[in-house]
Motif scaffolding. Structure first.
Motif: not given
Length: 127
Positions: A1-30
């Motif tokens: 399973m893949d868990f990129p180090e530069e991302l943040k994660y939630t208990e609901e299994h979403e990932w977040v990538l923040v660039e400036d004040d924009i958060a890109t969001v998706g669901i994790t590989d899990f």
């Protein structure tokens, strides 16, 4: 399973990538692995406000229908327009082509509340 180090994660299994004040969001590989083949994705509209912890979309798979929760609060500034027509992208590329929304953060410090990769990996191992 893949868990990129530069991302943040939630208990609901979403990932977040923040660039400036924009958060890109998706669901994790899990999450996509647990769901199985994704067949339908519902996303919010550009301009919608989202609140951290509240539902902003739906992912339907052959196994289940799951809500997707906003990991941060703010305004939806972009959605992945390809996902409704190609929901399987969430299975094939959860961290790249499978991003779901981009949110302009109302409180950039909220990112600090999310899990780093090590904490998320421990979390899913307990699941």
């Amino acid at each position: 399973m893949d868990f990129p180090e530069e991302l943040k994660y939630t208990e609901e299994h979403e990932w977040v990538l923040v660039e400036d004040d924009i958060a890109t969001v998706g669901i994790t590989d899990f999450a996509q692995d647990q769901l199985g083949d994704v067949v339908f994705v519902e996303l919010p509209e550009v301009g919608d406000s989202v609140e951290a912890g509240e539902t902003f979309g739906v992912v339907e798979s052959v196994k289940a229908v799951s809500d997707v929760y906003a990991p941060v609060s703010g305004e939806v500034v972009e959605i992945n327009e390809d996902l409704p027509d190609e929901p399987e992208t969430l299975n094939n590329s959860p961290y790249d082509a499978g991003w779901m929304v981009k949110i302009k953060l109302s409180d950039p410090s909220a990112i600090d509340e999310l899990m780093d990769v090590a904490t998320y990996q421990e979390f899913v191992e307990k699941d």
